[in-house]
Design a protein around this motif. Structure first.
Motif, PDB file in Angstrom:
ATOM      1  N   LEU A   7       0.818  -1.213   0.000  1.00  0.00           N
ATOM      2  CA  LEU A   7       0.000   0.000   0.000  1.00  0.00           C
ATOM      3  C   LEU A   7       0.858   1.272   0.000  1.00  0.00           C
ATOM      4  O   LEU A   7       0.624   2.192  -0.797  1.00  0.00           O
ATOM      5  CB  LEU A   7      -0.941   0.001   1.208  1.00  0.00           C
ATOM      6  N   ALA A   8       1.844   1.330   0.888  1.00  0.00           N
ATOM      7  CA  ALA A   8       2.692   2.529   0.964  1.00  0.00           C
ATOM      8  C   ALA A   8       3.430   2.750  -0.355  1.00  0.00           C
ATOM      9  O   ALA A   8       3.545   3.894  -0.833  1.00  0.00           O
ATOM     10  CB  ALA A   8       3.685   2.398   2.113  1.00  0.00           C
ATOM     11  N   LEU A   9       3.912   1.660  -0.958  1.00  0.00           N
ATOM     12  CA  LEU A   9       4.632   1.762  -2.228  1.00  0.00           C
ATOM     13  C   LEU A   9       3.707   2.255  -3.336  1.00  0.00           C
ATOM     14  O   LEU A   9       4.097   3.079  -4.173  1.00  0.00           O
ATOM     15  CB  LEU A   9       5.226   0.408  -2.592  1.00  0.00           C
ATOM     16  N   LEU A  10       2.464   1.772  -3.343  1.00  0.00           N
ATOM     17  CA  LEU A  10       1.507   2.195  -4.363  1.00  0.00           C
ATOM     18  C   LEU A  10       1.190   3.683  -4.238  1.00  0.00           C
ATOM     19  O   LEU A  10       1.096   4.404  -5.244  1.00  0.00           O
ATOM     20  CB  LEU A  10       0.219   1.378  -4.258  1.00  0.00           C
ATOM     21  N   VAL A  11       1.009   4.139  -3.004  1.00  0.00           N
ATOM     22  CA  VAL A  11       0.725   5.562  -2.779  1.00  0.00           C
ATOM     23  C   VAL A  11       1.855   6.410  -3.356  1.00  0.00           C
ATOM     24  O   VAL A  11       1.617   7.441  -4.005  1.00  0.00           O
ATOM     25  CB  VAL A  11       0.536   5.846  -1.272  1.00  0.00           C
ATOM     26  N   GLU A  12       3.086   5.960  -3.157  1.00  0.00           N
ATOM     27  CA  GLU A  12       4.243   6.697  -3.675  1.00  0.00           C
ATOM     28  C   GLU A  12       4.334   6.616  -5.193  1.00  0.00           C
ATOM     29  O   GLU A  12       4.489   7.641  -5.877  1.00  0.00           O
ATOM     30  CB  GLU A  12       5.522   6.130  -3.044  1.00  0.00           C
ATOM     31  N   GLN A  13       4.223   5.405  -5.734  1.00  0.00           N
ATOM     32  CA  GLN A  13       4.380   5.214  -7.177  1.00  0.00           C
ATOM     33  C   GLN A  13       3.281   5.899  -7.977  1.00  0.00           C
ATOM     34  O   GLN A  13       3.525   6.389  -9.090  1.00  0.00           O
ATOM     35  CB  GLN A  13       4.402   3.713  -7.509  1.00  0.00           C
ATOM     36  N   ASN A  14       2.066   5.946  -7.438  1.00  0.00           N
ATOM     37  CA  ASN A  14       0.947   6.556  -8.162  1.00  0.00           C
ATOM     38  C   ASN A  14       0.800   8.047  -7.856  1.00  0.00           C
ATOM     39  O   ASN A  14      -0.164   8.678  -8.291  1.00  0.00           O
ATOM     40  CB  ASN A  14      -0.359   5.827  -7.831  1.00  0.00           C
ATOM     41  N   GLY A  15       1.746   8.588  -7.086  1.00  0.00           N
ATOM     42  CA  GLY A  15       1.715  10.002  -6.780  1.00  0.00           C
ATOM     43  C   GLY A  15       0.484  10.442  -6.012  1.00  0.00           C
ATOM     44  O   GLY A  15      -0.046  11.540  -6.228  1.00  0.00           O
ATOM     45  N   LEU A  16       0.042   9.588  -5.067  1.00  0.00           N
ATOM     46  CA  LEU A  16      -1.190   9.886  -4.331  1.00  0.00           C
ATOM     47  C   LEU A  16      -0.930  10.561  -2.989  1.00  0.00           C
ATOM     48  O   LEU A  16      -1.883  10.988  -2.320  1.00  0.00           O
ATOM     49  CB  LEU A  16      -1.972   8.583  -4.109  1.00  0.00           C
ATOM     50  N   GLY A  17       0.331  10.644  -2.558  1.00  0.00           N
ATOM     51  CA  GLY A  17       0.598  11.280  -1.272  1.00  0.00           C
ATOM     52  C   GLY A  17       1.855  10.741  -0.628  1.00  0.00           C
ATOM     53  O   GLY A  17       2.749  10.212  -1.304  1.00  0.00           O
ATOM     54  N   ASP A  18       1.901  10.848   0.704  1.00  0.00           N
ATOM     55  CA  ASP A  18       3.073  10.418   1.458  1.00  0.00           C
ATOM     56  C   ASP A  18       2.675   9.404   2.533  1.00  0.00           C
ATOM     57  O   ASP A  18       1.597   8.791   2.454  1.00  0.00           O
ATOM     58  CB  ASP A  18       3.760  11.626   2.093  1.00  0.00           C
ATOM     59  N   SER A  19       3.516   9.238   3.554  1.00  0.00           N
ATOM     60  CA  SER A  19       3.238   8.261   4.612  1.00  0.00           C
ATOM     61  C   SER A  19       1.965   8.619   5.382  1.00  0.00           C
ATOM     62  O   SER A  19       1.262   7.736   5.879  1.00  0.00           O
ATOM     63  CB  SER A  19       4.428   8.172   5.582  1.00  0.00           C
ATOM     64  N   GLY A  20       1.687   9.924   5.478  1.00  0.00           N
ATOM     65  CA  GLY A  20       0.451  10.345   6.149  1.00  0.00           C
ATOM     66  C   GLY A  20      -0.770   9.854   5.392  1.00  0.00           C
ATOM     67  O   GLY A  20      -1.767   9.446   6.000  1.00  0.00           O
ATOM     68  N   THR A  21      -0.696   9.892   4.067  1.00  0.00           N
ATOM     69  CA  THR A  21      -1.796   9.391   3.232  1.00  0.00           C
ATOM     70  C   THR A  21      -1.982   7.893   3.443  1.00  0.00           C
ATOM     71  O   THR A  21      -3.107   7.394   3.550  1.00  0.00           O
ATOM     72  CB  THR A  21      -1.509   9.661   1.742  1.00  0.00           C
ATOM     73  N   THR A  22      -0.865   7.174   3.494  1.00  0.00           N
ATOM     74  CA  THR A  22      -0.922   5.728   3.734  1.00  0.00           C
ATOM     75  C   THR A  22      -1.547   5.423   5.087  1.00  0.00           C
ATOM     76  O   THR A  22      -2.371   4.513   5.220  1.00  0.00           O
ATOM     77  CB  THR A  22       0.485   5.112   3.666  1.00  0.00           C
ATOM     78  N   GLY A  23      -1.167   6.193   6.106  1.00  0.00           N
ATOM     79  CA  GLY A  23      -1.744   6.003   7.440  1.00  0.00           C
ATOM     80  C   GLY A  23      -3.238   6.242   7.453  1.00  0.00           C
ATOM     81  O   GLY A  23      -3.989   5.478   8.067  1.00  0.00           O
ATOM     82  N   LEU A  24      -3.685   7.288   6.749  1.00  0.00           N
ATOM     83  CA  LEU A  24      -5.118   7.581   6.676  1.00  0.00           C
ATOM     84  C   LEU A  24      -5.854   6.472   5.941  1.00  0.00           C
ATOM     85  O   LEU A  24      -6.940   6.043   6.361  1.00  0.00           O
ATOM     86  CB  LEU A  24      -5.334   8.923   5.975  1.00  0.00           C
ATOM     87  N   ALA A  25      -5.260   5.998   4.838  1.00  0.00           N
ATOM     88  CA  ALA A  25      -5.885   4.917   4.067  1.00  0.00           C
ATOM     89  C   ALA A  25      -6.000   3.647   4.907  1.00  0.00           C
ATOM     90  O   ALA A  25      -7.011   2.941   4.844  1.00  0.00           O
ATOM     91  CB  ALA A  25      -5.063   4.640   2.804  1.00  0.00           C
ATOM     92  N   THR A  26      -4.961   3.359   5.696  1.00  0.00           N
ATOM     93  CA  THR A  26      -4.989   2.184   6.569  1.00  0.00           C
ATOM     94  C   THR A  26      -6.082   2.311   7.617  1.00  0.00           C
ATOM     95  O   THR A  26      -6.802   1.345   7.911  1.00  0.00           O
ATOM     96  CB  THR A  26      -3.623   2.005   7.259  1.00  0.00           C
ATOM     97  N   THR A  27      -6.225   3.496   8.185  1.00  0.00           N
ATOM     98  CA  THR A  27      -7.268   3.737   9.184  1.00  0.00           C
ATOM     99  C   THR A  27      -8.657   3.565   8.574  1.00  0.00           C
ATOM    100  O   THR A  27      -9.556   2.997   9.201  1.00  0.00           O
ATOM    101  CB  THR A  27      -7.134   5.159   9.764  1.00  0.00           C
ATOM    102  N   ILE A  28      -8.830   4.037   7.343  1.00  0.00           N
ATOM    103  CA  ILE A  28     -10.117   3.871   6.648  1.00  0.00           C
ATOM    104  C   ILE A  28     -10.400   2.388   6.434  1.00  0.00           C
ATOM    105  O   ILE A  28     -11.540   1.934   6.552  1.00  0.00           O
ATOM    106  CB  ILE A  28     -10.108   4.640   5.317  1.00  0.00           C
TER     107      ILE A  28
END
Length: 404
Positions: free
Chosen positions: A234-255
């Motif tokens: 998930l974290a790698l996808l967020v980075e590769q797809n230009g969707l955000g940073d680690s904070g975005t990954t944390g929010l996505a995980t919480t969702i």
């Protein structure tokens, strides 16, 4: 008669409180995940893989507890085993507050906590099986998963906050196990140890591993391969797809955790409409979620996919133990749960190896890993649907319910 009914109702409420309270610490092994980076700073000479063992080692040692539960319940009541588990989490969770200068000792304490988690996660389905009929059991399995998610969300957040003081202060979250120990002492019913002793000669893995249980073990293995393709990438996808940073990954995980929480609370209602196909539905949801995440080009798409991934995971973890409780004779439930737990652990362990090996043929992108996981989940969903697996499992319920 009224007195008997009132006593029965109150007893059921007490059991529910005990089961749900115990569920809140059933994911205790991951409570201290927010401090891994801080631990790395405290032990700069240790490799990241060694430091990550603080979390991962409990998954492996939980298998020891899972298999050991089957023997312990022949000597002790399930309530006693559950209390030993909660006490172990309290003791081994708090000890790093004192013994935090040696990383090896911290990892060893995590491994001992994992054994105690194995005790808890094997006795919970047995309690639910013993004290709830099939319809109520479906609902309780879902609520148990939901309360496990609640516990994880609350204690992970608390550990992150405490870690700001110093990394080892995060272990203070395990003091809450004392409250759980007190609650289950007064709420969980005490089963008769003699019942387990009377059938100890029949207590064998060969008897527990029926064809339907083997099918469940295989299904669970592939589900965890698919789900870990999501969590590992998930974290790698967020980075590769230009969707955000680690904070975005944390929010996505919480969702995703929120999706699991909501699904867990609704399992009982879903079972009324799709009892014969809930396991298949869980795989369909998981496969669909991974497809959406893999194709995500915006945050709404990512968050929808993560929410559905949490739903799929919750449905699986509510259904798999439930099916074990209706497929196994009562005294074989701990062995059935241990087999399922082992398959899940092996699937999680094999996931990065297998998914990355296949993904290397497709460009080794995070999206590719999601697609591989989605394909596995959807293929298993088709197999479950074609074979009517869950319907056949439910048809065997009357034979085992009469033995309780």
């Amino acid at each position: 008669t009224m007195s008997f009914l009132r006593s029965f109702i109150m007893s059921t409420k007490r059991t529910t409180i005990g089961v749900l309270a115990l569920s809140t610490i059933s994911l205790a092994g991951i409570f201290i995940t927010p401090i891994i980076g801080l631990v790395a700073q405290a032990f700069p000479d240790a490799s990241l893989s060694i430091i990550q063992m603080i979390v991962s080692v409990s998954t492996l040692t939980a298998l020891v507890g899972a298999w050991g539960t089957g023997k312990l319940v022949q000597l002790l009541s399930r309530k006693t085993v559950a209390m030993i588990g909660a006490a172990g989490i309290l003791i081994f969770g708090l000890l790093p507050l004192i013994a935090h200068t040696n990383l090896t000792i911290v990892i060893a304490l995590s491994s001992l906590m994992g054994i105690c988690l194995g005790f808890i996660n094997n006795t919970l389905p047995a309690f639910i099986s013993d004290h709830y009929d099939m319809e109520a059991r479906q609902s309780m399995m879902g609520r148990q998963v939901a309360f496990a998610s609640i516990g994880a969300m609350v204690f992970i957040y608390a550990a992150g906050m405490l870690g700001k003081i110093s990394w080892y202060h995060a272990y203070l979250v395990y003091a809450f196990a004392a409250v759980i120990l007190l609650i289950i002492c007064f709420t969980l019913p005490r089963d008769k140890v003699s019942d387990a002793k009377g059938i100890s000669s029949k207590f064998s893995l060969a008897e527990a591993m029926t064809p339907k249980i083997w099918m469940l073990v295989i299904v669970g293995f592939f589900f965890l391969i698919a789900n870990n393709a999501y969590s590992n990438n998930l974290a790698l996808l967020v980075e590769q797809n230009g969707l955000g940073d680690s904070g975005t990954t944390g929010l996505a995980t919480t969702i995703g955790q929120l999706g699991g929480l909501i699904a867990g609370l609704l399992i009982g209602r879903l079972a009324k409409f799709a009892a014969n196909h809930l396991m298949m539905i869980g795989f369909i949801i998981e496969g669909t979620a991974l497809l959406i995440i893999g194709m995500a080009t915006s945050l709404p798409e990512l968050f929808i996919g993560c929410f559905l991934a949490g739903v799929g995971l919750s449905v699986y973890y509510a259904q798999a133990p439930f099916l074990v409780t209706i497929l196994e004779k009562p005294y074989l439930i701990p062995l059935g749960i241990a087999a399922m737990t082992t398959a899940n652990a092996l699937g999680g362990f094999a996931s990065p190896v297998l998914v990355n090996a296949i993904n290397s043929l497709m460009g080794s992108t995070a999206s590719g890993a999601m697609y591989i996981g989605a394909a596995m989940a959807l293929i298993i969903a088709v197999i479950l649907g074609v074979t009517n697996y869950q319907k056949h499992c439910l048809e065997s319920i009357s034979d085992h319910e009469t033995q309780k």
